[in-house]
Design a protein around this motif. Structure first.
Motif, PDB file in Angstrom:
ATOM      1  N   HIS A 164       0.830  -1.205   0.000  1.00  0.00           N
ATOM      2  CA  HIS A 164       0.000   0.000   0.000  1.00  0.00           C
ATOM      3  C   HIS A 164       0.868   1.259   0.000  1.00  0.00           C
ATOM      4  O   HIS A 164       0.530   2.255  -0.637  1.00  0.00           O
ATOM      5  CB  HIS A 164      -0.970  -0.002   1.183  1.00  0.00           C
ATOM      6  CG  HIS A 164      -0.361   0.289   2.502  1.00  0.00           C
ATOM      7  ND1 HIS A 164       0.371  -0.644   3.196  1.00  0.00           N
ATOM      8  CD2 HIS A 164      -0.377   1.414   3.267  1.00  0.00           C
ATOM      9  CE1 HIS A 164       0.769  -0.110   4.331  1.00  0.00           C
ATOM     10  NE2 HIS A 164       0.353   1.124   4.403  1.00  0.00           N
ATOM     11  N   SER A 165       2.003   1.222   0.685  1.00  0.00           N
ATOM     12  CA  SER A 165       2.899   2.380   0.731  1.00  0.00           C
ATOM     13  C   SER A 165       4.277   2.078   0.150  1.00  0.00           C
ATOM     14  O   SER A 165       5.118   2.963   0.075  1.00  0.00           O
ATOM     15  CB  SER A 165       3.052   2.877   2.173  1.00  0.00           C
ATOM     16  OG  SER A 165       3.399   1.794   3.026  1.00  0.00           O
ATOM     17  N   LEU A 166       4.505   0.838  -0.243  1.00  0.00           N
ATOM     18  CA  LEU A 166       5.753   0.388  -0.861  1.00  0.00           C
ATOM     19  C   LEU A 166       6.955   0.636   0.047  1.00  0.00           C
ATOM     20  O   LEU A 166       8.004   1.108  -0.374  1.00  0.00           O
ATOM     21  CB  LEU A 166       5.962   1.056  -2.226  1.00  0.00           C
ATOM     22  CG  LEU A 166       6.679   0.199  -3.284  1.00  0.00           C
ATOM     23  CD1 LEU A 166       5.890  -1.075  -3.578  1.00  0.00           C
ATOM     24  CD2 LEU A 166       6.901   0.975  -4.567  1.00  0.00           C
ATOM     25  N   ASP A 167       6.786   0.306   1.341  1.00  0.00           N
ATOM     26  CA  ASP A 167       7.893   0.421   2.281  1.00  0.00           C
ATOM     27  C   ASP A 167       8.197  -0.943   2.876  1.00  0.00           C
ATOM     28  O   ASP A 167       7.302  -1.765   3.085  1.00  0.00           O
ATOM     29  CB  ASP A 167       7.584   1.423   3.389  1.00  0.00           C
ATOM     30  CG  ASP A 167       6.356   1.043   4.206  1.00  0.00           C
ATOM     31  OD1 ASP A 167       5.339   0.661   3.594  1.00  0.00           O
ATOM     32  OD2 ASP A 167       6.401   1.122   5.443  1.00  0.00           O
ATOM     33  N   ILE A 168       9.472  -1.187   3.143  1.00  0.00           N
ATOM     34  CA  ILE A 168       9.891  -2.421   3.804  1.00  0.00           C
ATOM     35  C   ILE A 168       9.955  -2.128   5.296  1.00  0.00           C
ATOM     36  O   ILE A 168      10.474  -1.088   5.716  1.00  0.00           O
ATOM     37  CB  ILE A 168      11.237  -2.930   3.256  1.00  0.00           C
ATOM     38  CG1 ILE A 168      11.557  -4.318   3.831  1.00  0.00           C
ATOM     39  CG2 ILE A 168      12.369  -1.946   3.483  1.00  0.00           C
ATOM     40  CD1 ILE A 168      12.738  -4.992   3.143  1.00  0.00           C
ATOM     41  N   ALA A 169       9.397  -3.043   6.109  1.00  0.00           N
ATOM     42  CA  ALA A 169       9.210  -2.713   7.516  1.00  0.00           C
ATOM     43  C   ALA A 169       9.352  -3.931   8.416  1.00  0.00           C
ATOM     44  O   ALA A 169       9.230  -5.077   7.980  1.00  0.00           O
ATOM     45  CB  ALA A 169       7.830  -2.085   7.723  1.00  0.00           C
ATOM     46  N   HIS A 170       9.601  -3.640   9.688  1.00  0.00           N
ATOM     47  CA  HIS A 170       9.650  -4.625  10.765  1.00  0.00           C
ATOM     48  C   HIS A 170       9.075  -3.950  12.000  1.00  0.00           C
ATOM     49  O   HIS A 170       9.366  -2.786  12.281  1.00  0.00           O
ATOM     50  CB  HIS A 170      11.098  -5.056  11.031  1.00  0.00           C
ATOM     51  CG  HIS A 170      11.302  -5.673  12.378  1.00  0.00           C
ATOM     52  ND1 HIS A 170      10.813  -6.918  12.702  1.00  0.00           N
ATOM     53  CD2 HIS A 170      11.915  -5.208  13.498  1.00  0.00           C
ATOM     54  CE1 HIS A 170      11.137  -7.198  13.955  1.00  0.00           C
ATOM     55  NE2 HIS A 170      11.800  -6.181  14.457  1.00  0.00           N
ATOM     56  N   THR A 171       8.236  -4.674  12.760  1.00  0.00           N
ATOM     57  CA  THR A 171       7.532  -4.068  13.883  1.00  0.00           C
ATOM     58  C   THR A 171       7.684  -4.901  15.145  1.00  0.00           C
ATOM     59  O   THR A 171       7.615  -6.131  15.098  1.00  0.00           O
ATOM     60  CB  THR A 171       6.031  -3.899  13.550  1.00  0.00           C
ATOM     61  OG1 THR A 171       5.915  -3.133  12.344  1.00  0.00           O
ATOM     62  CG2 THR A 171       5.305  -3.191  14.669  1.00  0.00           C
ATOM     63  N   ARG A 172       7.886  -4.219  16.274  1.00  0.00           N
ATOM     64  CA  ARG A 172       7.960  -4.852  17.591  1.00  0.00           C
ATOM     65  C   ARG A 172       6.708  -4.494  18.386  1.00  0.00           C
ATOM     66  O   ARG A 172       6.193  -3.373  18.281  1.00  0.00           O
ATOM     67  CB  ARG A 172       9.197  -4.363  18.352  1.00  0.00           C
ATOM     68  CG  ARG A 172      10.514  -4.775  17.719  1.00  0.00           C
ATOM     69  CD  ARG A 172      11.698  -4.169  18.465  1.00  0.00           C
ATOM     70  NE  ARG A 172      12.966  -4.693  17.955  1.00  0.00           N
ATOM     71  CZ  ARG A 172      14.162  -4.357  18.430  1.00  0.00           C
ATOM     72  NH1 ARG A 172      14.260  -3.491  19.439  1.00  0.00           N
ATOM     73  NH2 ARG A 172      15.260  -4.890  17.911  1.00  0.00           N
ATOM     74  N   PHE A 173       6.241  -5.437  19.222  1.00  0.00           N
ATOM     75  CA  PHE A 173       5.025  -5.239  20.000  1.00  0.00           C
ATOM     76  C   PHE A 173       5.306  -5.437  21.491  1.00  0.00           C
ATOM     77  O   PHE A 173       6.065  -6.332  21.871  1.00  0.00           O
ATOM     78  CB  PHE A 173       3.954  -6.236  19.554  1.00  0.00           C
ATOM     79  CG  PHE A 173       3.507  -6.064  18.132  1.00  0.00           C
ATOM     80  CD1 PHE A 173       2.367  -5.341  17.828  1.00  0.00           C
ATOM     81  CD2 PHE A 173       4.243  -6.611  17.091  1.00  0.00           C
ATOM     82  CE1 PHE A 173       1.965  -5.178  16.509  1.00  0.00           C
ATOM     83  CE2 PHE A 173       3.852  -6.451  15.773  1.00  0.00           C
ATOM     84  CZ  PHE A 173       2.705  -5.732  15.485  1.00  0.00           C
ATOM     85  N   SER A 174       4.638  -4.628  22.302  1.00  0.00           N
ATOM     86  CA  SER A 174       4.796  -4.757  23.752  1.00  0.00           C
ATOM     87  C   SER A 174       3.898  -5.843  24.323  1.00  0.00           C
ATOM     88  O   SER A 174       4.169  -6.381  25.394  1.00  0.00           O
ATOM     89  CB  SER A 174       4.467  -3.431  24.433  1.00  0.00           C
ATOM     90  OG  SER A 174       3.064  -3.172  24.373  1.00  0.00           O
ATOM     91  N   GLY A 175       2.810  -6.147  23.633  1.00  0.00           N
ATOM     92  CA  GLY A 175       1.830  -7.097  24.131  1.00  0.00           C
ATOM     93  C   GLY A 175       0.563  -6.434  24.634  1.00  0.00           C
ATOM     94  O   GLY A 175      -0.440  -7.109  24.892  1.00  0.00           O
ATOM     95  N   SER A 176       0.558  -5.113  24.780  1.00  0.00           N
ATOM     96  CA  SER A 176      -0.613  -4.396  25.282  1.00  0.00           C
ATOM     97  C   SER A 176      -1.589  -4.099  24.154  1.00  0.00           C
ATOM     98  O   SER A 176      -1.191  -3.647  23.070  1.00  0.00           O
ATOM     99  CB  SER A 176      -0.190  -3.071  25.934  1.00  0.00           C
ATOM    100  OG  SER A 176       0.640  -3.314  27.052  1.00  0.00           O
ATOM    101  N   ALA A 177      -2.874  -4.358  24.395  1.00  0.00           N
ATOM    102  CA  ALA A 177      -3.912  -4.081  23.402  1.00  0.00           C
ATOM    103  C   ALA A 177      -4.274  -2.596  23.414  1.00  0.00           C
ATOM    104  O   ALA A 177      -4.143  -1.914  24.437  1.00  0.00           O
ATOM    105  CB  ALA A 177      -5.147  -4.923  23.687  1.00  0.00           C
TER     106      ALA A 177
END
Length: 314
Positions: free
Chosen positions: A178-191
């Motif tokens: 959708h935005s043509l970006d390469i990405a990696h994401t980290r999550f804390s676990g909080s909703a």
């Protein structure tokens, strides 16, 4: 090829705009023919040794197993079936309209029927124009397409190295069409409890507290290639924290802030790879500390979670 070669957006903007729409056509096929995953992780492309791939899909929609790949070495779109059959056609010389038609015809010739529910661009300037009617975007320079893929591969490896430092929930390193970006994401676990008026795509993408890292090749909002990071929801005073290297900065983005390291600034660093890793780390430390993440518990030094594990035996 040198690490992070020059990639000024002005020199390949027309190719990028065309390729972006090609990617959206195939991305919407992936959306229709794959099992839904949290945060839309079923949708992005992944890197290959020759370009980018949808990965295997089908079955869930009644189709046989198939993949669709962009080959940025020989500059082909390749549809491959699990039974060994494959068809391809050249990327140069295509308008979005002809690419859309040939993609569907190639799939049909191999026995694949896919319904694209909204056959128009997503969140692009011409989002009201059907792919089948777009004869305007028809530029494909093989040299620039190949360079874009080479840079994606280099950035992808840096993101993989950065990803290894975290033991919590993380996304793959993947390319969002959708935005043509390469990405990696980290999550804390909080909703996150988002307002009811938030659109469904955004609600699923940001249903958990996260810090994301990636690379854009440039667009209408950021007119040059850049590495980036953002924290959602953004904690108070985040943009007051320093970033590394010194050329990195916080920039306003709607009602929040984006950590940005210009691609050209990273290229001039004595060790560009180390500079990008330091940038991502500084953005993470700022966001995680401000948001109250347990940074120590989530750390994964050297990609190892067991502190007693010896060096790899192989």
């Amino acid at each position: 090829m040198e690490l992070f070669p020059p990639m000024p957006l002005a020199e390949w903007r027309d190719t990028k705009e065309t390729l972006h729409r090609f990617a959206q056509v195939v991305g919407k096929i992936r959306l229709a023919a794959s099992v839904r995953r949290n945060h839309w992780w079923n949708v992005p492309f992944h890197l290959t040794g020759r370009g980018i791939t949808t990965r295997p899909m089908g079955l869930v929609d009644g189709n046989p197993v198939f993949t669709v790949d962009f080959d940025f070495v020989d500059h082909l779109l390749v549809v491959a079936m699990a039974d060994g059959r494959a068809e391809s056609f050249p990327l140069p010389g295509q308008s979005v309209a002809s690419f859309y038609r040939q993609t569907l015809e190639t799939l049909a010739a191999l026995g694949v029927r896919v319904e694209i529910r909204v056959p128009r661009p997503y969140r692009l300037a011409d989002s009201d124009r059907p792919f089948a009617e777009d004869f305007e975007h028809a530029t494909y320079d093989p040299a620039w397409a190949n360079r874009y893929w080479q840079v994606l591969g280099q950035v992808g490896l840096v993101l993989e190295e950065f990803a290894a430092r975290f033991s919590g929930k993380v996304s793959p390193v993947h390319l969002f069409w959708h935005s043509l970006d390469i990405a990696h994401t980290r999550f804390s676990g909080s909703a996150l409890d988002q307002p009811s008026q938030v659109d469904p795509v955004t609600r699923e993408a940001y249903s958990r507290e996260l810090i994301s890292f990636g690379f854009w090749s440039g667009d209408a909002d950021l007119g040059e290639p850049a590495f980036y990071s953002y924290t959602t929801p953004e904690p108070a005073h985040l943009a007051e924290d320093p970033l590394t290297p010194a050329s990195a900065r916080w920039t306003g983005l709607n009602d929040s802030h984006l950590a940005v390291l210009r691609y050209d600034d990273a290229r001039t660093e004595p060790d560009p790879r180390a500079a990008v890793l330091a940038f991502y780390e500084s953005a993470y430390q700022a966001g995680a500390a401000r948001a109250g993440w347990d940074v120590g518990r989530l750390a994964c030094p050297g990609g190892i979670t067991d502190p007693r594990l010896p060096a790899p035996p192989l």
